[in-house]
Design a protein around this motif. Structure first.
Motif, PDB file in Angstrom:
ATOM      1  N   TRP A 136       1.075  -0.945   0.719  1.00 58.28           N
ATOM      2  CA  TRP A 136       0.326  -1.049   1.981  1.00 58.28           C
ATOM      3  C   TRP A 136      -0.465   0.245   2.238  1.00 58.28           C
ATOM      4  CZ3 TRP A 136       0.840   0.915   7.142  1.00 58.28           C
ATOM      5  CH2 TRP A 136       0.275   0.122   8.138  1.00 58.28           C
ATOM      6  N   HIS A 137       0.186   1.397   2.020  1.00 58.78           N
ATOM      7  CA  HIS A 137      -0.501   2.681   2.194  1.00 58.78           C
ATOM      8  C   HIS A 137      -1.606   2.842   1.147  1.00 58.78           C
ATOM      9  CE1 HIS A 137       1.738   4.558   5.411  1.00 58.78           C
ATOM     10  NE2 HIS A 137       2.860   4.132   4.872  1.00 58.78           N
ATOM     11  N   LEU A 138      -1.307   2.489  -0.103  1.00 60.98           N
ATOM     12  CA  LEU A 138      -2.273   2.691  -1.188  1.00 60.98           C
ATOM     13  C   LEU A 138      -3.500   1.797  -1.008  1.00 60.98           C
ATOM     14  CD1 LEU A 138       0.325   2.875  -4.101  1.00 60.98           C
ATOM     15  CD2 LEU A 138      -1.102   4.775  -3.286  1.00 60.98           C
ATOM     16  N   LEU A 139      -3.289   0.587  -0.524  1.00 65.01           N
ATOM     17  CA  LEU A 139      -4.411  -0.347  -0.367  1.00 65.01           C
ATOM     18  C   LEU A 139      -5.367   0.071   0.747  1.00 65.01           C
ATOM     19  CD1 LEU A 139      -2.730  -3.854  -0.890  1.00 65.01           C
ATOM     20  CD2 LEU A 139      -4.339  -2.692  -2.419  1.00 65.01           C
ATOM     21  N   ALA A 144      -7.694  -2.979  -5.245  1.00 62.38           N
ATOM     22  CA  ALA A 144      -6.754  -3.150  -6.355  1.00 62.38           C
ATOM     23  C   ALA A 144      -6.916  -4.508  -7.009  1.00 62.38           C
ATOM     24  CB  ALA A 144      -5.323  -3.007  -5.858  1.00 62.38           C
ATOM     25  N   GLU A 145      -6.674  -4.513  -8.314  1.00 60.78           N
ATOM     26  CA  GLU A 145      -6.752  -5.742  -9.092  1.00 60.78           C
ATOM     27  C   GLU A 145      -5.342  -6.186  -9.466  1.00 60.78           C
ATOM     28  OE1 GLU A 145     -10.435  -6.188 -11.761  1.00 60.78           O
ATOM     29  OE2 GLU A 145      -8.780  -5.476 -13.037  1.00 60.78           O
ATOM     30  N   ARG A 146      -4.437  -5.183  -9.541  1.00 62.16           N
ATOM     31  CA  ARG A 146      -3.074  -5.476  -9.998  1.00 62.16           C
ATOM     32  C   ARG A 146      -2.103  -4.605  -9.214  1.00 62.16           C
ATOM     33  NH1 ARG A 146       0.070  -4.925 -15.212  1.00 62.16           N
ATOM     34  NH2 ARG A 146      -0.809  -2.847 -15.449  1.00 62.16           N
ATOM     35  N   LEU A 147      -0.954  -5.183  -8.880  1.00 61.09           N
ATOM     36  CA  LEU A 147       0.108  -4.426  -8.236  1.00 61.09           C
ATOM     37  C   LEU A 147       1.202  -4.176  -9.264  1.00 61.09           C
ATOM     38  CD1 LEU A 147       0.469  -6.562  -4.942  1.00 61.09           C
ATOM     39  CD2 LEU A 147      -1.084  -4.634  -5.378  1.00 61.09           C
ATOM     40  N   ILE A 148       1.733  -2.972  -9.279  1.00 64.16           N
ATOM     41  CA  ILE A 148       2.831  -2.669 -10.201  1.00 64.16           C
ATOM     42  C   ILE A 148       4.019  -2.227  -9.353  1.00 64.16           C
ATOM     43  CG2 ILE A 148       3.610  -1.291 -12.179  1.00 64.16           C
ATOM     44  CD1 ILE A 148       0.110  -1.056 -12.040  1.00 64.16           C
ATOM     45  N   ILE A 224      -0.798   0.737  -7.558  1.00 60.30           N
ATOM     46  CA  ILE A 224      -1.857  -0.277  -7.581  1.00 60.30           C
ATOM     47  C   ILE A 224      -2.866   0.131  -8.655  1.00 60.30           C
ATOM     48  CG2 ILE A 224      -1.568  -0.885  -5.140  1.00 60.30           C
ATOM     49  CD1 ILE A 224      -4.197   0.656  -4.582  1.00 60.30           C
ATOM     50  N   GLU A 225      -3.432  -0.871  -9.318  1.00 62.78           N
ATOM     51  CA  GLU A 225      -4.415  -0.593 -10.367  1.00 62.78           C
ATOM     52  C   GLU A 225      -5.774  -1.053  -9.873  1.00 62.78           C
ATOM     53  OE1 GLU A 225      -3.244  -1.508 -14.557  1.00 62.78           O
ATOM     54  OE2 GLU A 225      -5.099  -2.681 -14.464  1.00 62.78           O
ATOM     55  N   SER A 226      -6.718  -0.129  -9.857  1.00 60.69           N
ATOM     56  CA  SER A 226      -8.070  -0.442  -9.383  1.00 60.69           C
ATOM     57  C   SER A 226      -8.845  -1.191 -10.454  1.00 60.69           C
ATOM     58  CB  SER A 226      -8.818   0.853  -9.067  1.00 60.69           C
ATOM     59  OG  SER A 226      -8.371   1.345  -7.850  1.00 60.69           O
ATOM     60  N   PRO A 227      -9.936  -1.867 -10.059  1.00 61.97           N
ATOM     61  CA  PRO A 227     -10.754  -2.561 -11.065  1.00 61.97           C
ATOM     62  C   PRO A 227     -11.243  -1.617 -12.165  1.00 61.97           C
ATOM     63  CG  PRO A 227     -11.402  -3.211  -8.855  1.00 61.97           C
ATOM     64  CD  PRO A 227     -10.393  -2.120  -8.689  1.00 61.97           C
TER      65      PRO A 227
END
Ligand code: NDP
Ligand code: MG
Length: 360
Positions: A136-139, A144-148, A224-227
């Protein structure tokens, strides 16, 4: 000044929250009232904080509603354990009260119904589960394209032979001190399964874009992984004070909530999870992919199976067997109302009890 109602005040989440008040970490938030189920320790807490308290055992929804309105909270921490937490989240939304949500079952069962209703009512649901709090904080800062999602791996991460696991062994979590249900779920990785489902609903990500990595140090709470391929992570020592206080106080907290990390001695490791030894996580993904009432059946079957394991009726590795049997029954009903959701949970509970009996 914000008025906070604490639900599950006698539990692990509730205690961490009250300790944050004792340590003056809550800014100008004040406690409005405390709710638990039947633990009389609540009376001493009421005296200590000079607030009204309420035990919900044998009480009607009207009684609960009347208590909540009498203390007029702006926000509630839902730290109730298990499926019982859903009714409270639903009620709080009805009453127009924002929710700092630790009770992951609310989202796993309530899904689109609950989140859609919160949205329509203009109610904020701020995640407290450490992984979801991190995401939630990172977004807020990145696409983001993927959550880890990270998993500690629980007490059996390195155990080869999963037979003969005792209740005491399963309750001995290496990094987190939590209630009994979530501790057993952490040992089977059912907790991670519930968290994948929770993340999928909360952040609108499909299951194939949510990965789980075993990170035994529990320092990275999720990523989170960005595009563009960059990965952003949130790090802190494992302490629920951070997600609880930040969910309740928002940006206003000036206090140091957790001990700083010591990078001179920090090592971070990651490994894939073992599909064979931890079938509950695979079953959780299956439930999420199948959608409709499957996640409800997964959570309800797990709750019954954990209870049966804790009371010595079934073995540790029977928990996934019970859950799989329940999922195999088929859960195609659209969970479009609270009544349907609770009916599906009851049905799954009955199926789970049948499966438990067949194992005993
Ligand atoms: P605990 O078992 O420690 O505490 C549960 C609390 O809920 C107790 O105060 C209990 O009251 C209360 N409760 C249970 N049923 C009811 C009910 N029907 N009505 C009112 N109160 C009720 O659980 P945890 O604190 O560990 O977990 C709470 C929730 O937070 C769970 O959903 C868990 O998955 C989630 N969570 C917990 C984390 C943790 O670190 N503990 C981390 C992330 C998420 P009583 O004592 O009277 O029985
Ligand atoms: Mg968690």
């Amino acid at each position: 000044m914000k008025r906070l109602l604490v639900l599950g005040a006698t539990g692990s989440i509730g205690t961490t929250c009250l300790n944050a008040f004792r340590s003056s970490l809550m800014g100008d938030t004040v406690i409005a009232g405390l709710i638990a189920f039947n633990d009389s320790a609540i009376y001493a807490l009421g005296t200590e904080f000079s607030v009204p308290v309420f035990l919900s055992e044998n009480k009607t929804e009207e009684d609960i509603r009347a208590f909540i309105s009498s203390v007029s909270p702006d926000i509630a921490l839902n730290g109730v354990s298990g499926i019982a937490g859903l009714r409270y989240s639903d009620l709080l939304i009805d009453m127009g009260i924002d929710i700092a949500l630790a009770n992951k079952e609310s989202v796993v069962l309530g899904g689109r119904y609950l989140l859609g209703k919160a949205d329509r009512m203009g109610i904020s649901i701020i995640p407290v589960d450490s992984e979801h709090s991190a995401i939630w904080h990172l977004l807020k800062g990145h696409k983001a394209e993927r959550l880890i999602i990270t998993a500690s791996g629980g007490p059996f991460r390195d155990r080869k032979d999963m037979s003969g696991i005792t209740v005491d062994e399963a309750l001995n979590h290496p990094t987190w001190k939590m209630g009994r249900k979530i501790t057993i779920d952490s040992a089977t990785l059912a907790n991670k399964a519930l968290e994948v489902i929770e993340a999928s609903y909360l952040f609108s990500f499909p299951p194939e874009n949510i990965a789980v990595t075993v990170h035994k140090e529990s320092i990275i709470h999720s990523m989170i992984e960005s595009p563009d391929g960059a990965v952003y992570a949130l790090l802190s020592v494992p302490d629920m004070t951070l997600p609880i206080v930040s969910a309740i106080t928002g940006e206003q907290s000036q206090a140091k909530l957790v001990r700083p990390l010591d990078f001179s001695s920090l090592s971070l490791t990651f490994e894939d999870w073992d599909r064979k030894r931890f079938p509950m996580l695979g079953l959780g993904y299956r439930a999420l992919k199948l959608g409709r009432s499957y996640p409800i059946a997964f959570a309800a079957a797990d709750e019954m199976a954990v209870d049966a394991f804790l009371s010595g009726r079934i073995g540790f590795m029977d928990i996934p067997k019970v859950t799989e049997k329940v999922l195999d029954a088929g859960w195609h009903t659209e969970p479009s109302s609270l009544e349907i959701i609770l009916e599906m949970a009851d049905k799954a509970g009955i199926k789970a009890e049948e499966a438990i009996c067949s194992f005993t």
